[in-house]
Design a protein around this motif. Structure first.
Motif, PDB file in Angstrom:
ATOM      1  N   ILE A   6       0.907  -1.481   0.122  1.00 17.19           N
ATOM      2  CA  ILE A   6       0.208  -0.018   0.092  1.00 17.19           C
ATOM      3  C   ILE A   6       0.845   1.229  -0.047  1.00 17.19           C
ATOM      4  CG2 ILE A   6      -1.374   1.389   1.371  1.00 17.19           C
ATOM      5  CD1 ILE A   6      -2.929  -1.247   2.126  1.00 17.19           C
ATOM      6  N   ALA A   7       1.739   1.173   0.752  1.00 24.15           N
ATOM      7  CA  ALA A   7       2.793   2.464   0.919  1.00 24.15           C
ATOM      8  C   ALA A   7       3.499   2.748  -0.490  1.00 24.15           C
ATOM      9  CB  ALA A   7       3.930   2.356   2.099  1.00 24.15           C
ATOM     10  N   ARG A  23      -5.265   2.611  -9.088  1.00 25.64           N
ATOM     11  CA  ARG A  23      -6.366   2.781  -8.279  1.00 25.64           C
ATOM     12  C   ARG A  23      -7.088   1.557  -7.912  1.00 25.64           C
ATOM     13  NH1 ARG A  23      -6.554   8.174  -5.987  1.00 25.64           N
ATOM     14  NH2 ARG A  23      -5.388   9.304  -7.397  1.00 25.64           N
ATOM     15  N   TYR A  24      -7.096   1.029  -8.817  1.00 27.54           N
ATOM     16  CA  TYR A  24      -7.764  -0.754  -8.405  1.00 27.54           C
ATOM     17  C   TYR A  24      -6.884  -1.337  -7.653  1.00 27.54           C
ATOM     18  CZ  TYR A  24      -8.909  -5.374  -9.402  1.00 27.54           C
ATOM     19  OH  TYR A  24      -9.773  -6.682  -9.341  1.00 27.54           O
ATOM     20  N   SER A  25      -5.544  -1.381  -7.923  1.00 28.23           N
ATOM     21  CA  SER A  25      -4.580  -2.035  -7.076  1.00 28.23           C
ATOM     22  C   SER A  25      -4.701  -1.702  -5.375  1.00 28.23           C
ATOM     23  CB  SER A  25      -3.294  -1.978  -7.740  1.00 28.23           C
ATOM     24  OG  SER A  25      -3.314  -2.572  -8.981  1.00 28.23           O
ATOM     25  N   LEU A  26      -4.589  -0.195  -5.359  1.00 26.90           N
ATOM     26  CA  LEU A  26      -5.008   0.310  -4.094  1.00 26.90           C
ATOM     27  C   LEU A  26      -6.265  -0.138  -3.539  1.00 26.90           C
ATOM     28  CD1 LEU A  26      -3.473   3.915  -4.189  1.00 26.90           C
ATOM     29  CD2 LEU A  26      -2.795   2.237  -2.439  1.00 26.90           C
ATOM     30  N   GLY A  27      -7.126  -0.080  -4.020  1.00 24.94           N
ATOM     31  CA  GLY A  27      -8.479  -0.517  -3.663  1.00 24.94           C
ATOM     32  C   GLY A  27      -8.310  -1.945  -3.003  1.00 24.94           C
ATOM     33  N   ASN A  28      -7.788  -2.778  -3.822  1.00 25.17           N
ATOM     34  CA  ASN A  28      -7.687  -4.108  -3.625  1.00 25.17           C
ATOM     35  C   ASN A  28      -6.897  -4.295  -2.464  1.00 25.17           C
ATOM     36  OD1 ASN A  28      -8.125  -7.066  -3.954  1.00 25.17           O
ATOM     37  ND2 ASN A  28      -6.096  -7.140  -5.222  1.00 25.17           N
ATOM     38  N   GLU A  29      -5.679  -3.885  -2.346  1.00 28.06           N
ATOM     39  CA  GLU A  29      -5.009  -3.948  -1.206  1.00 28.06           C
ATOM     40  C   GLU A  29      -5.384  -3.463  -0.035  1.00 28.06           C
ATOM     41  OE1 GLU A  29      -2.297  -5.960  -1.025  1.00 28.06           O
ATOM     42  OE2 GLU A  29      -2.724  -6.403  -3.103  1.00 28.06           O
ATOM     43  N   GLY A  34      -8.521  -4.995   5.137  1.00 28.47           N
ATOM     44  CA  GLY A  34      -9.610  -4.686   6.041  1.00 28.47           C
ATOM     45  C   GLY A  34     -10.183  -3.198   6.170  1.00 28.47           C
ATOM     46  N   HIS A  35      -9.724  -2.413   5.272  1.00 26.17           N
ATOM     47  CA  HIS A  35      -9.899  -0.733   5.189  1.00 26.17           C
ATOM     48  C   HIS A  35     -10.766  -0.597   3.969  1.00 26.17           C
ATOM     49  CE1 HIS A  35      -6.959  -0.106   8.549  1.00 26.17           C
ATOM     50  NE2 HIS A  35      -5.937  -0.844   7.559  1.00 26.17           N
ATOM     51  N   SER A  36     -12.091  -1.176   4.236  1.00 27.55           N
ATOM     52  CA  SER A  36     -13.145  -1.166   3.070  1.00 27.55           C
ATOM     53  C   SER A  36     -13.551   0.370   2.658  1.00 27.55           C
ATOM     54  CB  SER A  36     -14.387  -1.666   3.443  1.00 27.55           C
ATOM     55  OG  SER A  36     -14.935  -1.501   4.749  1.00 27.55           O
ATOM     56  N   GLU A  37     -13.563   1.243   3.724  1.00 24.73           N
ATOM     57  CA  GLU A  37     -13.885   2.771   3.169  1.00 24.73           C
ATOM     58  C   GLU A  37     -12.693   3.180   2.367  1.00 24.73           C
ATOM     59  OE1 GLU A  37     -13.724   1.646   6.470  1.00 24.73           O
ATOM     60  OE2 GLU A  37     -15.890   1.659   6.949  1.00 24.73           O
ATOM     61  N   GLN A  38     -11.468   3.026   2.735  1.00 22.35           N
ATOM     62  CA  GLN A  38     -10.226   3.435   1.717  1.00 22.35           C
ATOM     63  C   GLN A  38     -10.368   2.796   0.602  1.00 22.35           C
ATOM     64  OE1 GLN A  38      -9.238   6.489   3.353  1.00 22.35           O
ATOM     65  NE2 GLN A  38      -7.473   5.967   2.230  1.00 22.35           N
ATOM     66  N   ALA A  39     -10.700   1.514   0.718  1.00 17.72           N
ATOM     67  CA  ALA A  39     -11.149   0.757  -0.788  1.00 17.72           C
ATOM     68  C   ALA A  39     -11.895   1.137  -1.642  1.00 17.72           C
ATOM     69  CB  ALA A  39     -11.223  -0.752  -0.496  1.00 17.72           C
ATOM     70  N   VAL A  40     -13.147   1.659  -1.123  1.00 23.77           N
ATOM     71  CA  VAL A  40     -14.248   2.307  -1.755  1.00 23.77           C
ATOM     72  C   VAL A  40     -13.512   3.688  -2.451  1.00 23.77           C
ATOM     73  CG1 VAL A  40     -16.357   3.627  -1.808  1.00 23.77           C
ATOM     74  CG2 VAL A  40     -15.943   1.371  -0.442  1.00 23.77           C
ATOM     75  N   ILE A  41     -12.926   4.382  -1.856  1.00 25.00           N
ATOM     76  CA  ILE A  41     -12.160   5.861  -2.294  1.00 25.00           C
ATOM     77  C   ILE A  41     -11.276   5.481  -3.704  1.00 25.00           C
ATOM     78  CG2 ILE A  41     -10.643   7.776  -1.681  1.00 25.00           C
ATOM     79  CD1 ILE A  41     -11.659   7.549   1.015  1.00 25.00           C
ATOM     80  N   HIS A  42     -10.773   4.574  -3.645  1.00 26.42           N
ATOM     81  CA  HIS A  42      -9.662   4.216  -4.557  1.00 26.42           C
ATOM     82  C   HIS A  42     -10.387   3.526  -6.028  1.00 26.42           C
ATOM     83  CE1 HIS A  42      -6.011   5.989  -2.838  1.00 26.42           C
ATOM     84  NE2 HIS A  42      -6.317   5.317  -1.891  1.00 26.42           N
ATOM     85  N   LEU A  43     -11.256   2.679  -5.602  1.00 18.50           N
ATOM     86  CA  LEU A  43     -12.048   1.904  -6.533  1.00 18.50           C
ATOM     87  C   LEU A  43     -12.992   3.104  -7.279  1.00 18.50           C
ATOM     88  CD1 LEU A  43     -12.634  -1.277  -4.564  1.00 18.50           C
ATOM     89  CD2 LEU A  43     -11.328  -0.684  -6.649  1.00 18.50           C
TER      90      LEU A  43
END
Length: 112
Positions: A6-7, A23-29, A34-43
């Protein structure tokens, strides 16, 4: 491993490689971590860059579902099904159809 990845991916944000795949890769990671809110932002950012990205629609639905937003997850799956079918990505369309059907079966009280 996921935190390091992620970093490393976040270092690429805003640069020439900042696109739908990053952005997809970040969302997936983030989702794996377990950070679904961050995943949503990047997806959502991935889909803003490429609205025809079937896999991003599918992962966005999953992230929204895990974030406790089943109504938005269902909407993402439904949009993703349309996109996938239009692009001929029938496997992704079938998978999202199954996930959407499961969400529709959940009691309305699950929406929070």
């Amino acid at each position: 491993m996921t935190t390091t990845l992620i970093a490393n991916l976040e270092k690429l944000l805003g640069g020439p490689r900042d696109g739908a795949l990053l952005r997809y890769s970040l969302g997936n990671e983030y989702l794996k971590a377990g950070h679904s809110e961050q995943a949503v932002i990047h997806l959502r950012a991935a889909l803003a860059r490429d609205p025809g990205y079937s896999a991003a629609w599918k992962l966005l639905g999953k992230a929204l579902s895990e974030a406790g937003q089943p109504g938005e997850a269902l909407a993402a799956y439904e949009q993703g099904i349309v996109v996938a079918e239009t692009r001929g990505d029938l496997q992704a369309a079938r998978e999202m159809t199954v996930f959407a059907r499961r969400l529709r079966r959940q009691p309305p009280a699950a929406e929070r």
